[in-house]
Scaffold this motif. Sequence first.
Motif: not given
Length: 371
Positions: A96-97, A107, A111, A115
């Motif tokens: 979560e960003v 975002e 993310q 990841k």
Amino acid sequence: MEKNFDLMALTAFGIESVTKLELQKLGYETKVEDGRVNFAGDFEDIVHANLWLRTANRVMIKVGDFDASDFGTLFDKTFKIDWSDFLTIDAKFPVEVSSVKSTLSSEPACQSIIKKAIVEKLKTRYHVQKFSEDGALYRIKVYILKDHVTIGIDTTGDSLNKRGYRTEISEAPLKETMAAAIIMLSKWNDRFPLWDGFCGAGTIPIEAMMMAKNIAPGILRKFAYEAWENFPKDIVATEKREAKKAVVDSEAKITGSDMDKKIIDSAIRNAGRMGLEKYIDFRAVSVERFTPKDSNGFFISNLPYGKRMEIDAEIYKTLRDKFIFLKDWNFYLLTADINFEKSFLKSNGNRKMFNGRIEVRLYKYERRNLN
């Protein structure tokens, strides 16, 4: 997993200093930033902080702290982190960003990059090409502020305000963490009576009695780290056992009142889940019709408000009359009404905070030093 960690206690904006004092009383050295208090600890400290912090939202392991203004740097510095020190081969690790005032403003893109960097690093350590992610949850939270990146792993799970006792709530619920914060800011202690005249689900009285009896706020619930295979289970059991032993007797006189009997019945049931229904005097009565017999004490309450964050004029009048009558009581009133002092009385000071996403202020009316 490593034994020593950089930890972060995340808080609502406006109560960082309260969480800082909590951590210091628990024996930690701290450093405060907006929305968080940094401290260091080991496995025991992760369990201890989650069990005992009353005003923090969650406890995070800080695994990365660096500057990045482009995706290449974001990938490279995330990749440098030894992720296998924290994540098991079957770990489920959603990212979560949150990005504020940063060049990396997208975002979802951040993310995806983070990841990918984590997966690529894990491939080099576990020597597999694909991860099932069907194991325990290791939620990764990333905060980017002005191109500075902080990456943490959430040890808590559901926010720490989810104590487990409040399954029935009122229309405008006061978070348990915020209730604890305003009680601490009032400097109330159990030598003095406490009355919440608009108690709703009973959050303020229950939190106050938990403090008086030294009940760990997290004693009823489970935390994310309890499902981690690489987290020592014996430490968890020991800390919970010690927390149960730490409960003390208290003669605290705490009253919660509300004019709606159904709400009071809910408050009593909520208190019962903490074993406190016999210790708190819940009454189905309006502020106007009830007056404590004690000569001094603390009136601490989250004032009811409507959709436009305005309080009914009758409540102001009733509360003002009670304030005048209880001349040696200190009042601490939380409200989202920005015109509160104009409608009520000039305060000794106020503090801006956030109850969830709602901006509120705690107004202080201190007429005697009761500490």
